[in-house]
Design an enzyme around this catalytic site. Structure first.
Site, PDB file in Angstrom:
ATOM      1  N   ARG A 142      19.950 -19.087 -33.172  1.00 29.79           N
ATOM      2  CA  ARG A 142      18.693 -18.935 -33.924  1.00 29.79           C
ATOM      3  C   ARG A 142      18.240 -20.284 -34.469  1.00 29.79           C
ATOM      4  O   ARG A 142      17.077 -20.642 -34.396  1.00 29.79           O
ATOM      5  CB  ARG A 142      18.865 -17.926 -35.062  1.00 29.79           C
ATOM      6  CG  ARG A 142      18.588 -16.485 -34.681  1.00 29.79           C
ATOM      7  CD  ARG A 142      19.327 -16.042 -33.422  1.00 29.79           C
ATOM      8  NE  ARG A 142      19.162 -14.633 -33.141  1.00 29.79           N
ATOM      9  CZ  ARG A 142      19.962 -13.663 -33.594  1.00 29.79           C
ATOM     10  NH1 ARG A 142      21.033 -13.970 -34.326  1.00 29.79           N
ATOM     11  NH2 ARG A 142      19.737 -12.403 -33.302  1.00 29.79           N
ATOM     12  N   ASP A 171      21.022 -16.478 -27.383  1.00 28.49           N
ATOM     13  CA  ASP A 171      20.286 -15.351 -27.956  1.00 28.49           C
ATOM     14  C   ASP A 171      18.843 -15.413 -27.480  1.00 28.49           C
ATOM     15  O   ASP A 171      18.483 -16.284 -26.684  1.00 28.49           O
ATOM     16  CB  ASP A 171      20.381 -15.351 -29.501  1.00 28.49           C
ATOM     17  CG  ASP A 171      20.411 -13.927 -30.048  1.00 28.49           C
ATOM     18  OD1 ASP A 171      19.448 -13.180 -29.789  1.00 28.49           O
ATOM     19  OD2 ASP A 171      21.388 -13.561 -30.721  1.00 28.49           O
ATOM     20  N   HIS A 242      19.705  -9.427 -26.242  1.00 32.00           N
ATOM     21  CA  HIS A 242      19.674 -10.756 -26.861  1.00 32.00           C
ATOM     22  C   HIS A 242      19.637 -11.853 -25.802  1.00 32.00           C
ATOM     23  O   HIS A 242      20.333 -12.875 -25.915  1.00 32.00           O
ATOM     24  CB  HIS A 242      20.877 -10.953 -27.796  1.00 32.00           C
ATOM     25  CG  HIS A 242      20.765 -10.173 -29.081  1.00 32.00           C
ATOM     26  ND1 HIS A 242      19.903 -10.524 -30.091  1.00 32.00           N
ATOM     27  CD2 HIS A 242      21.398  -9.056 -29.512  1.00 32.00           C
ATOM     28  CE1 HIS A 242      20.025  -9.662 -31.097  1.00 32.00           C
ATOM     29  NE2 HIS A 242      20.916  -8.761 -30.773  1.00 32.00           N
ATOM     30  N   GLU A 309      23.022  -4.415 -29.808  1.00 29.43           N
ATOM     31  CA  GLU A 309      21.576  -4.279 -29.958  1.00 29.43           C
ATOM     32  C   GLU A 309      20.822  -4.506 -28.643  1.00 29.43           C
ATOM     33  O   GLU A 309      19.942  -5.345 -28.571  1.00 29.43           O
ATOM     34  CB  GLU A 309      21.075  -5.276 -31.015  1.00 29.43           C
ATOM     35  CG  GLU A 309      21.677  -5.013 -32.382  1.00 29.43           C
ATOM     36  CD  GLU A 309      21.220  -6.032 -33.418  1.00 29.43           C
ATOM     37  OE1 GLU A 309      20.894  -5.590 -34.536  1.00 29.43           O
ATOM     38  OE2 GLU A 309      21.195  -7.242 -33.136  1.00 29.43           O
ATOM     39  N   TRP A 375      31.063  -4.478 -36.452  1.00 31.97           N
ATOM     40  CA  TRP A 375      30.072  -5.077 -37.357  1.00 31.97           C
ATOM     41  C   TRP A 375      29.196  -4.053 -38.055  1.00 31.97           C
ATOM     42  O   TRP A 375      28.709  -4.296 -39.144  1.00 31.97           O
ATOM     43  CB  TRP A 375      29.209  -6.101 -36.607  1.00 31.97           C
ATOM     44  CG  TRP A 375      28.134  -5.541 -35.715  1.00 31.97           C
ATOM     45  CD1 TRP A 375      28.281  -5.120 -34.426  1.00 31.97           C
ATOM     46  CD2 TRP A 375      26.747  -5.368 -36.037  1.00 31.97           C
ATOM     47  NE1 TRP A 375      27.083  -4.696 -33.922  1.00 31.97           N
ATOM     48  CE2 TRP A 375      26.114  -4.841 -34.890  1.00 31.97           C
ATOM     49  CE3 TRP A 375      25.972  -5.615 -37.174  1.00 31.97           C
ATOM     50  CZ2 TRP A 375      24.748  -4.535 -34.846  1.00 31.97           C
ATOM     51  CZ3 TRP A 375      24.617  -5.326 -37.132  1.00 31.97           C
ATOM     52  CH2 TRP A 375      24.010  -4.786 -35.985  1.00 31.97           C
ATOM     53  N   TYR A 400      28.854 -10.237 -44.011  1.00 36.04           N
ATOM     54  CA  TYR A 400      27.782 -10.991 -43.374  1.00 36.04           C
ATOM     55  C   TYR A 400      27.291 -12.019 -44.399  1.00 36.04           C
ATOM     56  O   TYR A 400      26.666 -11.670 -45.394  1.00 36.04           O
ATOM     57  CB  TYR A 400      26.645 -10.056 -42.929  1.00 36.04           C
ATOM     58  CG  TYR A 400      26.782  -9.617 -41.483  1.00 36.04           C
ATOM     59  CD1 TYR A 400      28.044  -9.415 -40.915  1.00 36.04           C
ATOM     60  CD2 TYR A 400      25.663  -9.410 -40.679  1.00 36.04           C
ATOM     61  CE1 TYR A 400      28.173  -9.025 -39.591  1.00 36.04           C
ATOM     62  CE2 TYR A 400      25.787  -9.016 -39.361  1.00 36.04           C
ATOM     63  CZ  TYR A 400      27.039  -8.825 -38.820  1.00 36.04           C
ATOM     64  OH  TYR A 400      27.171  -8.440 -37.511  1.00 36.04           O
ATOM     65  N   ASP A 402      25.050 -14.189 -44.212  1.00 37.93           N
ATOM     66  CA  ASP A 402      23.605 -14.428 -44.336  1.00 37.93           C
ATOM     67  C   ASP A 402      23.024 -13.530 -45.425  1.00 37.93           C
ATOM     68  O   ASP A 402      21.963 -13.830 -45.970  1.00 37.93           O
ATOM     69  CB  ASP A 402      22.880 -14.226 -42.996  1.00 37.93           C
ATOM     70  CG  ASP A 402      23.232 -12.925 -42.301  1.00 37.93           C
ATOM     71  OD1 ASP A 402      24.397 -12.486 -42.408  1.00 37.93           O
ATOM     72  OD2 ASP A 402      22.342 -12.339 -41.651  1.00 37.93           O
ATOM     73  N   TRP A 450      24.743 -15.496 -39.652  1.00 38.69           N
ATOM     74  CA  TRP A 450      23.579 -15.555 -38.764  1.00 38.69           C
ATOM     75  C   TRP A 450      22.581 -16.532 -39.357  1.00 38.69           C
ATOM     76  O   TRP A 450      22.497 -16.696 -40.587  1.00 38.69           O
ATOM     77  CB  TRP A 450      23.001 -14.150 -38.597  1.00 38.69           C
ATOM     78  CG  TRP A 450      24.035 -13.214 -38.069  1.00 38.69           C
ATOM     79  CD1 TRP A 450      24.807 -12.352 -38.785  1.00 38.69           C
ATOM     80  CD2 TRP A 450      24.479 -13.112 -36.709  1.00 38.69           C
ATOM     81  NE1 TRP A 450      25.698 -11.707 -37.941  1.00 38.69           N
ATOM     82  CE2 TRP A 450      25.510 -12.156 -36.674  1.00 38.69           C
ATOM     83  CE3 TRP A 450      24.101 -13.727 -35.511  1.00 38.69           C
ATOM     84  CZ2 TRP A 450      26.174 -11.803 -35.494  1.00 38.69           C
ATOM     85  CZ3 TRP A 450      24.754 -13.376 -34.341  1.00 38.69           C
ATOM     86  CH2 TRP A 450      25.774 -12.416 -34.345  1.00 38.69           C
TER      87      TRP A 450
HETATM   88  C1  ACM Z   1      25.078  -8.248 -34.845  1.00 39.73           C
HETATM   89  O1  ACM Z   1      24.968  -8.499 -36.046  1.00 39.73           O
HETATM   90  N1  ACM Z   1      24.022  -7.891 -34.138  1.00 39.73           N
HETATM   91  C2  ACM Z   1      26.345  -8.328 -34.183  1.00 39.73           C
END
Ligand code: ACM
Length: 536
Positions: A142, A171, A242, A309, A375, A400, A402, A450
């Site tokens: 990102r 990604d 992704h 995702e 996750w 996480y 972030d 992230w």
């Molecule tokens: C994720 O946070 N999509 C692994």
């Protein structure tokens, strides 16, 4: 001594201090050359003492002890002799890190503030990690992080005895690993025209183009640098979702019967792109080609193939995808994804490696050898562990990084749940519901950072620290026996001293009282989730 992460046992021997001076030597057997080199380089720079080679039985001495586990070590400090006994090279590196900690914050500087007064406190320390996988994910897709910042992050992981750097290399918003046979992946896929600033709702953009990638030599350097510090780099090539950056570079990888993939660019939004890979044999061959080069660069046992995702809409609309589902005798799109993951599970196993993926890879049936990064909560990890698969626990509700560190208007780009330092410290990776056999499949834990809202090493520092210090203790130090919960006040007391270490290292952590003025991002929208994180 207030060590972080807390060792298994540490006894201070106040009458046994060992003052270091210009005559102090450093010795190690050939098998512990990495630890010797790191210790001499690091401590000489910080103390100005040469730490030249010497004889066994005197000075600072590293030895192998076959009775210890590979990552375990013991340190005995007596006047004139500091003995560091380790089960293997990794244990010696952790012992070396502890030895630096014993010298205090100034030992973390790169030039000496003084050449005198360095004293190792007399002590008996015995230590070993609770988990074998003590990881942190850095999302360099990102926002690209220059190589020098990645190397620095490796040093910060090693300083806290974290031993896995999970590099999220690809990604929708960028492809960051040079692949010689597909130069377009970085030629086109590593660059985007502009970026969102903050969350979508704020509708702010920065029109400065963004990009960057690591050459294969950069990655060899990062991998070797990390290995010499006890850190394994696990690469992630995220598929089949992704993948917009890859599809933008090679339009034939996308669902060409549904969208004009030739018109796609690298994504300039945050979120989950609908532009996923097609499931053709040609696409499998393409990614085998990618992975052949990835395996050559990354010696890690585990290769992360994402799997998270992946929106299935394009596959639902694609005649080619539906024909593939029919041809393979699959029930639906979930099974098509599972087919892809199984293919690479087998492909990696044939090459002596193991696949790890996000917990979505459970949908449609888990590939036989796959391990799971849990996750979306604990549920995926529990199911996988009970089915006999290895699991790395990294639930977003807990680790996480972030996610925002405090409530209130001062947190920069506040997203997700409030996860305070104390919350992270109290995170327990092994759910109580697992029986002993399943619990053994929890091979470790990982904190994920992230980078949609962290566009520089300064922002990474802010979100990672000091929470990553708390996480390191969760990953390394055993839970107390009775009561089986961590002593946060004691951790916070030790941390206050450790912040001086972070200062000496130049880490721009979040101060305990809140962000410094320049760490705030007034006017940049976040997406705070209200209330406590759900228990899943
Ligand atoms: C994720 O946070 N999509 C692994």
């Amino acid at each position: 001594m207030d060590l972080i992460p807390a060792p298994s046992s540490a006894v201070r021997r106040p009458d046994e201090d060992f003052p270091l001076d210009a005559t102090t030597t450093l010795t190690a057997p050939p098998g512990l050359a990495d630890a010797e080199r790191w210790l001499r380089g690091t401590l000489s720079a910080a103390t100005g003492l040469p730490l030249g080679p010497g004889r066994p039985g005197t000075g600072i001495e590293l030895v192998l002890d076959g009775a210890l586990a590979a990552e375990a070590y013991r340190i005995t400090v007596r006047p004139g002799h500091a003995l560091l006994a380790a089960g293997g090279p990794a244990g010696a590196l952790w012992a070396a890190q502890t030895l630096r900690q014993l010298l205090g914050p100034d030992a973390y500087r790169r030039s000496p503030l003084r050449r005198e007064g360095w004293v190792l406190p007399g002590a008996d320390i015995a230590d070993a990690p609770r988990f074998g996988w003590r990881g942190a994910l850095l999302d360099v897709a990102r926002h690209f992080l220059p190589k020098s910042d990645v190397l620095r992050f490796v040093d910060l992981l090693a300083a806290h005895k974290l031993n896995v750097l999970h590099l999220h290399l690809t990604d929708d918003q960028g492809w960051r690993v040079e692949i010689k046979r597909y130069p377009g992946l970085t030629g086109r896929g590593a660059w985007r025209e502009r970026s969102m600033v903050g969350y979508r709702s704020g509708q702010r953009r920065d029109d400065r183009p963004h990009g960057g990638y690591y050459t294969q030599d950069d990655l060899r350097e990062i991998v070797a640098y990390a290995a010499a510090r006890g850190v394994t780099v696990v690469p992630e090539i995220d598929l089949p979702g992704h993948t917009q950056a890859a599809v933008a570079a090679y339009p034939e990888l996308g669902n060409t019967d549904v969208v004009d993939t030739a018109a796609l660019g690298v994504w300039t939004d945050w979120g989950v792109s609908p532009h996923v890979l097609n499931a053709s044999e040609e696409t499998l061959r393409f990614f085998e080609g990618v992975l052949e080069e990835v395996l050559e660069l990354f010696p890690s046992e585990f290769i992360h193939l994402g799997g998270d995702e992946c929106p299935k809409e394009q596959w639902k609309d694609s005649a080619a995808a539906q024909a593939r589902i029919h041809e393979l005798g699959l029930a639906n799109e979930d099974e098509l994804q599972s087919h892809l993951i199984r293919h690479f599970d087998r492909w990696l196993a044939e090459r002596g490696r193991r696949l790890i993926g996000w917990d979505e890879i459970l949908e449609g049936g888990l590939a036989p050898g796959a391990a799971v990064s849990s996750w979306r909560g604990f549920g995926g990890g529990v199911a996988a562990a009970e089915a006999g698969h290895d699991v790395v626990m990294c639930p977003e509700q807990h680790v996480y990084l972030d996610h925002r560190q405090a409530d209130g208007p001062d947190e920069p780009v506040p997203v997700g749940f409030v996860r305070t330092l104390e919350d992270v410290y109290r995170f327990e990776p092994v759910p109580a519901q697992l029986d002993a056999a399943a619990a053994r499949h929890v091979i470790g834990t990982q904190a994920n950072l992230w980078s949609e809202f962290a566009d520089s090493a300064r922002d990474v520092d802010y979100r990672a620290f000091p929470r990553l210090v708390a996480f390191a203790e969760v990953a390394w130090s055993e839970l107390p026996a009775e009561p089986a919960e961590r002593d946060y006040p004691d951790f916070e007391r030790r941390l206050r001293g450790h912040l001086e270490v972070l200062d000496a290292l130049g880490v721009e952590y979040r101060p305990m009282g809140g962000p410094r003025p320049w760490q705030r991002r007034p006017g940049v929208a976040g997406r705070p989730i209200e209330g406590p994180p759900p228990v899943r």
